[in-house]
Motif scaffolding. Structure first.
Motif, short mmCIF file in Angstrom:
data_model
loop_
_atom_site.label_atom_id
_atom_site.label_comp_id
_atom_site.label_asym_id
_atom_site.label_seq_id
_atom_site.Cartn_x
_atom_site.Cartn_y
_atom_site.Cartn_z
N VAL A 122 47.04 34.78 45.56
CA VAL A 122 47.21 35.10 46.98
C VAL A 122 48.33 36.01 47.41
O VAL A 122 49.31 35.94 46.57
N VAL A 123 48.05 36.49 48.34
CA VAL A 123 48.94 37.35 49.18
C VAL A 123 48.98 36.98 50.41
O VAL A 123 47.96 37.30 51.51
N VAL A 124 50.25 36.39 50.88
CA VAL A 124 50.26 35.81 52.37
C VAL A 124 50.34 37.05 53.25
O VAL A 124 51.39 37.77 52.98
N GLY A 125 49.47 37.03 54.23
CA GLY A 125 49.72 37.94 55.47
C GLY A 125 48.75 39.01 54.99
O GLY A 125 48.72 39.93 55.91
N GLY A 126 48.23 39.01 54.03
CA GLY A 126 46.81 39.92 53.51
C GLY A 126 47.28 41.10 52.75
O GLY A 126 48.69 41.17 52.28
N GLY A 127 46.46 42.18 52.42
CA GLY A 127 46.99 43.04 51.51
C GLY A 127 45.94 43.21 50.30
O GLY A 127 45.87 43.99 49.37
N ALA A 128 45.01 42.20 50.33
CA ALA A 128 44.24 42.02 48.77
C ALA A 128 43.17 43.08 48.89
O ALA A 128 42.53 43.42 47.89
N MET A 129 42.75 43.56 50.09
CA MET A 129 41.49 44.35 50.08
C MET A 129 42.00 46.05 49.98
O MET A 129 41.79 46.78 50.71
N ALA A 130 42.40 46.11 48.71
CA ALA A 130 43.13 47.47 48.25
C ALA A 130 42.89 47.84 46.84
O ALA A 130 42.55 46.56 45.95
N GLU A 131 43.16 48.80 46.20
CA GLU A 131 43.16 48.91 44.90
C GLU A 131 44.31 48.19 43.82
O GLU A 131 44.07 47.59 42.92
N GLN A 132 45.44 48.13 44.61
CA GLN A 132 46.53 47.44 43.85
C GLN A 132 47.31 46.54 44.90
O GLN A 132 47.02 46.96 46.15
N VAL A 133 47.60 45.53 44.46
CA VAL A 133 48.50 44.53 45.24
C VAL A 133 49.73 44.07 44.58
O VAL A 133 49.69 44.00 43.17
N VAL A 134 50.63 43.85 45.26
CA VAL A 134 52.11 43.62 44.72
C VAL A 134 52.17 42.04 45.08
O VAL A 134 52.13 41.94 46.36
N SER A 159 51.90 31.99 43.26
CA SER A 159 50.85 32.62 44.07
C SER A 159 49.77 32.99 43.12
O SER A 159 48.73 33.36 43.53
N ILE A 160 49.93 33.15 41.72
CA ILE A 160 48.67 33.57 40.91
C ILE A 160 48.68 32.65 39.71
O ILE A 160 49.61 31.76 39.34
N PHE A 161 47.42 32.29 39.17
CA PHE A 161 47.15 31.75 37.82
C PHE A 161 46.18 32.60 36.81
O PHE A 161 45.26 33.16 37.51
N PRO A 162 46.39 32.38 35.87
CA PRO A 162 45.26 32.93 34.83
C PRO A 162 43.97 32.53 35.07
O PRO A 162 43.80 31.56 35.20
N VAL A 163 42.97 33.43 35.08
CA VAL A 163 41.59 33.08 35.02
C VAL A 163 41.06 32.80 33.45
O VAL A 163 41.75 33.28 32.88
N PRO A 164 40.49 31.50 33.94
CA PRO A 164 40.34 30.89 32.47
C PRO A 164 39.31 31.59 31.77
O PRO A 164 38.39 32.44 32.07
N LYS A 165 39.52 31.86 30.31
CA LYS A 165 38.70 32.72 29.36
C LYS A 165 37.58 31.75 28.91
O LYS A 165 37.78 30.56 28.66
N ASN A 166 36.73 32.39 28.55
CA ASN A 166 35.44 31.58 28.01
C ASN A 166 34.85 30.59 28.86
O ASN A 166 34.31 29.56 28.41
N LYS A 167 35.15 30.45 30.15
CA LYS A 167 34.56 29.28 30.98
C LYS A 167 33.63 29.66 32.10
O LYS A 167 33.41 29.10 32.99
N ASN A 168 33.04 31.02 31.86
CA ASN A 168 31.94 31.30 32.91
C ASN A 168 32.44 31.35 34.18
O ASN A 168 31.91 31.08 35.25
N VAL A 169 33.70 32.00 34.32
CA VAL A 169 34.19 32.09 35.68
C VAL A 169 34.36 33.64 36.02
O VAL A 169 34.97 34.45 35.40
N SER A 170 33.29 34.27 36.86
CA SER A 170 33.36 35.61 37.38
C SER A 170 34.58 35.95 37.99
O SER A 170 35.20 35.05 38.81
N PRO A 171 34.68 37.20 38.20
CA PRO A 171 35.87 37.77 39.17
C PRO A 171 35.86 37.54 40.47
O PRO A 171 36.74 37.11 41.24
N ALA A 172 34.58 37.32 40.90
CA ALA A 172 34.21 36.92 42.16
C ALA A 172 34.42 35.80 42.46
O ALA A 172 35.07 35.18 43.51
N GLU A 173 34.31 34.71 41.49
CA GLU A 173 34.43 33.40 41.64
C GLU A 173 35.96 33.19 41.59
O GLU A 173 36.41 32.30 42.28
#
Length: 353
Positions: A97-109, A116-130
């Motif tokens: 999450v980025v509070v206040g916006g900024g995610a609709m870009a090629e990079q975000v800080v 604000s972030i967590f690892p996307v589970p590996k081998n759990k059939n979770v797509s980037p969109a999900e």
């Protein structure tokens, strides 16, 4: 990046009078000690983004700004403290999450990785969109249900707007905890989605109003929810709900309170109906109701510890397979150049999940 220079209509292209357009902008230059830089794979769209661009949200970023509050991507750079703590690694796929916006870009800080972030589970059939669709909706629902309402096995939870992102998340989380869930959504497609999410009883909101409504009803037709208390009592075999989860406001809020038992809890999540309701305090007094306002984003500055704990706990539920975000790819997945189409689908309530 997708850039907004003026408040206005996000549901049309800039060439057609809309206010959003794709531009080359400088990459964020500095990564704070506790932050990370992420190469964005995809960003998610929430109803709050629509309100933000239309200048109807409770927070107003300085113009111009980049919309988007949540994302999935790959870490490109670590802040000094994050690198020393070894909590995250360059090349790791994360959602956040980025509070206040900024995610609709090629990079975000992200300024504070721990909360604000967590690892996307590996081998759990979770797509980037999900993964991108997960942090705000599921973070909000988890914070409300677990941290505020303290639901548990057997709690009767009434979820309004259950076909939308945060409502759908609330259904899944409540069921994973062992609650009995009555989900209210509009139309057969959203009802089916709620059933798939595990709701015990699904109520089509079109059947709950004094006026006849359907998918083609103009938005100026009043939605009364007059039949909601009776429908909830029938669903709960003569009982009323313990908890009301309300992301829509308006008449749904008023009749939702009438659907609560004595000593019940109200979770005020938002006002997707466009109408901010008034609370009759005599009713709250007589029914001994507790009302919680739940603005998840404010925890980023007001209560980072709770935000970090809830993010970790709900992320664990995703990793263990208890939760599965629903992404409406047919109506809302698109490139930044076509983002106005996603804004339009969301504002018109065409999106499921």
């Amino acid at each position: 990046a997708l850039v907004c220079h003026a408040w206005g209509d996000p549901t049309r292209s800039r060439a057609d009078g809309g206010v959003l357009g794709v531009e080359d902008v400088p990459a964020p230059s500095v990564v704070p000690p506790k932050g990370v830089r992420v190469n964005v794979i995809c960003a998610s769209l929430n109803y709050a983004d629509v309100l933000l661009v239309r200048n109807r949200y409770q927070e107003k970023p300085a113009l111009p700004f980049i919309p988007g509050g949540e994302f999935c991507g790959v870490i490109a750079e670590l802040g000094r403290d994050v690198e020393n703590a070894k909590t995250f690694a360059v090349g790791q796929t994360v959602a956040g999450v980025v509070v206040g916006g900024g995610a609709m870009a090629e990079q975000v800080v992200v300024p504070d990785a721990a909360s604000s972030i967590f690892p996307v589970p590996k081998n759990k059939n979770v797509s980037p969109a999900e993964a991108a669709a997960f942090p705000i909706a599921y973070g909000t629902a988890y914070l409300a249900l677990v941290h505020r309402a303290r639901v548990g096995p057997g709690t009767n939870v009434l979820v309004l707007g259950a076909g939308g992102g945060v409502g759908y998340a609330a259904v899944q989380i409540a069921k994973a905890i062992g609650c009995f869930v009555v989900a209210v959504a509009r139309g057969g497609e959203k009802i089916k989605a709620c059933q798939e999410a595990g709701a015990d009883v699904c109520l089509d909101s079109d059947t709950l109003h004094d006026v006849e409504t359907d998918q083609d009803t103009p938005r100026n037709v009043e939605e009364t929810f007059a039949g909601l208390p009776v429908a909830v009592k029938k669903a709960l075999k003569g009982e009323l709900a313990d908890v009301l989860f309300d992301p829509i406001g308006g008449a749904g809020f008023q009749k939702g309170i009438s659907s609560l038992k004595w000593g019940g809890t109200v979770l005020v999540i938002g006002f997707a109906s466009g109408k901010i309701p008034k609370l009759q305090m005599n009713l709250a007094l007589v029914k001994n109701i507790t009302v919680h306002g739940v603005y998840w984003g404010a925890h980023a500055s007001k209560d980072k510890e709770t935000m970090a704990r809830c993010t970790k706990e709900v992320g664990s539920m995703l990793a263990n397979g208890f939760l599965k975000p629903k992404v409406d790819r047919q109506r809302s997945a698109c490139s930044l150049e076509q983002a106005w189409k996603s804004f339009k689908a969301l504002e018109h309530r065409d999106v499921v999940g």
